[in-house]
Design an enzyme around this catalytic site. Structure first.
Site, PDB file in Angstrom:
ATOM      1  N   ASP A 307      36.269  38.171  46.717  1.00  0.00           N
ATOM      2  CA  ASP A 307      37.416  38.219  47.242  1.00  0.00           C
ATOM      3  C   ASP A 307      36.979  39.179  48.406  1.00  0.00           C
ATOM      4  OD1 ASP A 307      40.677  39.139  45.797  1.00  0.00           O
ATOM      5  OD2 ASP A 307      39.908  38.748  47.692  1.00  0.00           O
ATOM      6  N   GLU A 500      49.930  41.514  48.168  1.00  0.00           N
ATOM      7  CA  GLU A 500      49.111  42.304  47.502  1.00  0.00           C
ATOM      8  C   GLU A 500      49.048  43.887  48.268  1.00  0.00           C
ATOM      9  OE1 GLU A 500      45.248  40.000  49.663  1.00  0.00           O
ATOM     10  OE2 GLU A 500      44.794  41.622  48.052  1.00  0.00           O
TER      11      GLU A 500
HETATM   12  C1  GLC Z   1      43.022  38.784  49.344  1.00  0.00           C
HETATM   13  C2  GLC Z   1      43.352  38.433  48.017  1.00  0.00           C
HETATM   14  C3  GLC Z   1      42.992  36.945  47.270  1.00  0.00           C
HETATM   15  C4  GLC Z   1      42.859  35.983  48.796  1.00  0.00           C
HETATM   16  C5  GLC Z   1      41.721  36.400  49.457  1.00  0.00           C
HETATM   17  C6  GLC Z   1      41.847  35.884  50.895  1.00  0.00           C
HETATM   18  O1  GLC Z   1      42.679  39.994  49.427  1.00  0.00           O
HETATM   19  O2  GLC Z   1      43.110  39.091  46.960  1.00  0.00           O
HETATM   20  O3  GLC Z   1      43.853  36.447  46.697  1.00  0.00           O
HETATM   21  O4  GLC Z   1      42.633  34.748  48.107  1.00  0.00           O
HETATM   22  O5  GLC Z   1      41.899  37.776  50.153  1.00  0.00           O
HETATM   23  O6  GLC Z   1      43.038  35.905  51.700  1.00  0.00           O
END
Ligand code: GLC
Length: 591
Positions: A307, A500
């Protein structure tokens, strides 16, 4: 009179025909194992320098690549656009397609001409591109219980992604959120593992098709492995997001692993380990989770993508964290800014013997397998965007499927006195902050990482606009004042967009302006229909008694007419809760 032997012969031939017929069908529907591409991959790997190998394992964010030539200079295997990493020319279809081509052209200048994979978070449509069809978020797709529809939505999303040239989406989320106060609840299909197992696999099939080399297929990414939806409240700075999942292995498997079992069976090419921890150990640093269970026990043959900056969370020492994660089984690292430092550090770790070359070769083999399966290693195939695909981008046909998804996602929580369906001839008074707000209707991960209120994209239909298409006599005020004289009020309330890190909450009460809007319409002495846009069950008791009807619409996306199909009776609502609403009483709040 045919002898017994003759009948047996006929039966044998018939069963043979049936078996091979079945096998041919299913063989065609399940993708080739990725390891079947190793004969094509091994000779390429044998030619690669250490720099070329490590380059394949490196994924920066395009917004931090000052000079696109870095794609060639560092032999990059992939580039991403994070949630708000848009083309500098803006979010148009053209700008995104030009950005993809600009990056891909650079990879074709390298010695081995290995194309990049370009990754985005297309989690409910190609959601950062203006004019894209935006589907309901997964919480709504879960309420449809319709795997075929989930697959079809993913297929359409794949087509709109490929219209920009991009070939990889960081989806589906196969989290199984257990505490809906988590700000990523809506990215999950359900809190029931078996529903996640079924719909997660359907999404993978939709994105990848039965053949990853199909120009309309995109690479899927099951995320976030594992237990991201099971963290303990208070174990994270924001409450739940990226916290600690404190369960035994049997519970982790029973609840949180199910989406990965079915995604692997469906042939998912990539899996993204979670920021969160399992019993205090970061998933991105866990050899047990990444190698022993996922790769060795479950036989996952694709590659793991970390991530965004997740490596930084392992230890304060970046180089040490790289070594821990790569040795644990991470194959490609999403290192949005520090990609040059990552490359230098990993090269140093290999030269010091801290990371064995066998681990590098395994990671690069996995990456190249996926690229081979996608046709990226075919020298006779253009890897630039096929702009002919743009004909169907945001098309009426695509919107019709999204509208169907909205219809099927709606859950009727209350309909006292049969106030629904509404009559087209009646004067309908519409109220609420979200009635004419496409941004609120779509939620997070739309145009911007966190989403935003307002008229955020083109081609969509707000609920107010949809009601105006169905009823001749419509009034509107955001605060609900002025409803007197109408036959019925429709009040559209709920959450403003978040994604998030920004969505965790201690409790899930409605905003004061929402409660006031319902009360103002109620005060006009007319029946009240509440439509709720939310990424999770909310506490409805302040309005529950005041509303005659309540429709949970989740985060429905651009096609607001899917809601009026239900409100005006064209479609009988049959959506079912994908999360236990009554479970909220356990947290001291509820209806
Ligand atoms: C973010 C998210 C993940 C996403 C990634 C790329 O922090 O946790 O779900 O795919 O970064 O944007």
């Amino acid at each position: 009179m045919m002898h017994l032997r003759g009948w047996l012969l006929v039966a044998g031939v018939l069963s043979g025909i049936l078996f091979f017929g079945w096998h041919a069908t299913h063989a065609a529907s399940s993708p080739k194992p990725l390891s079947s591409f190793d004969p094509q991959v091994k000779p390429i790997l044998a030619q690669m320098t250490l720099d070329e190998k490590i380059g394949q394992m490196t994924q920066p964010d395009q917004e931090n690549i000052a000079d696109p030539a870095d794609v060639a200079t560092y032999y990059l295997g992939s580039v991403l656009s994070g949630g708000s990493s848009d083309p500098k020319e803006g979010n148009s279809l053209e700008a995104w397609t030009n950005l993809y081509d600009r990056m891909q052209k650079q990879s074709l200048k390298t010695r081995l001409k290995i194309p990049i994979l370009y990754g985005v978070d297309a989690v409910h449509g190609h959601n950062n591109v203006l004019g894209a069809v935006i589907f309901p978020h997964n919480i709504g797709m879960g309420a449809t219980r319709n795997a075929a529809l989930v697959e079809k939505a993913a297929r359409i999303t794949a087509e709109e992604i490929r219209a920009t040239g991009i070939q990889w989406t960081f989806a589906p989320g196969v989290m199984v959120p257990q505490d809906v106060r988590w700000g990523r609840t809506y990215e999950g299909f359900s809190d029931h593992p078996e529903l996640v197992r079924e719909l997660g696999a359907a999404a993978v099939r939709g994105f990848q098709g039965s053949d990853l080399s199909n120009p309309l297929s995109v690479l899927a990414c099951a995320k976030h492995y594992v237990g991201d939806g099971g963290t303990t409240f208070g174990s994270a700075k924001t409450g739940l997001d990226q916290g600690d999942t404190r369960v035994g292995e049997a519970t982790l498997r029973r609840i949180h692993m199910q989406g990965y079992l079915s995604a692997i069976k469906a042939g998912v090419g990539t899996i993204m380990p979670s920021y969160s921890s399992w019993n205090g150990v970061k998933c991105s640093a866990s050899k047990r989770l990444l190698t022993e269970i996922l790769k060795q026990e479950l036989g996952f043959q694709g590659f793991l993508i970390s991530d965004y900056d997740a490596i930084d969370q392992i230890t304060p020492n970046f180089k040490e964290g790289i070594g821990i994660s790569i040795n644990a089984g991470m194959d490609m690292v999403m290192v949005p800014r520090k990609y040059k430092q990552f490359i230098a550090n990993l090269k140093g770790l290999v030269q010091e013997g801290a990371v064995p070359m066998s681990r590098i070769d395994d990671a690069v083999t996995r990456i190249l397998r996926v690229k081979a399966a996608m046709g990226l290693l075919d020298p006779n195939r253009s890897q630039l965007a096929d702009r002919n695909l743009q004909r169907t981008f945001g098309s009426a046909e695509h919107r019709a499927v999204a509208r169907q998804a909205v219809r099927e996602s709606l859950v009727l929580l209350k309909n006292q006195g049969k106030v629904l369906p509404l009559k087209r001839s009646a004067r309908v008074f519409v109220a609420g902050k979200s009635a004419d707000d496409l941004g609120n209707q779509c939620g997070g991960w739309t145009i911007d990482w966190q989403g935003k209120s307002g008229n955020i994209t083109s081609g969509g239909t707000t609920l107010l606009a949809a009601i105006r298409k169905n009823a001749a006599n419509v009034g509107f005020s955001a605060d609900g004042k002025g409803a007197e004289g109408a036959a019925v009020g429709v009040v559209v309330i709920g959450e403003k967009p978040y994604a998030e890190m920004m969505g965790d909450r201690k409790e899930l009460s409605l905003a004061p302006e929402d409660i006031a809007a319902v009360e103002n319409v109620k005060a006009a002495g007319i029946p009240v229909v509440v439509v709720l846009y939310s990424g999770r069950p909310m506490t409805l008791n302040p309005i529950f008694g005041k509303a005659d009807a309540i429709v949970a619409a989740w985060l429905p996306g651009t096609e607001g007419e899917g809601i009026t199909d239900v409100l005006f009776g064209a479609y009988k609502p049959k959506g079912r809760l994908s999360y236990n609403w009554e479970k909220q009483f356990a947290f001291g709040f509820g209806m």
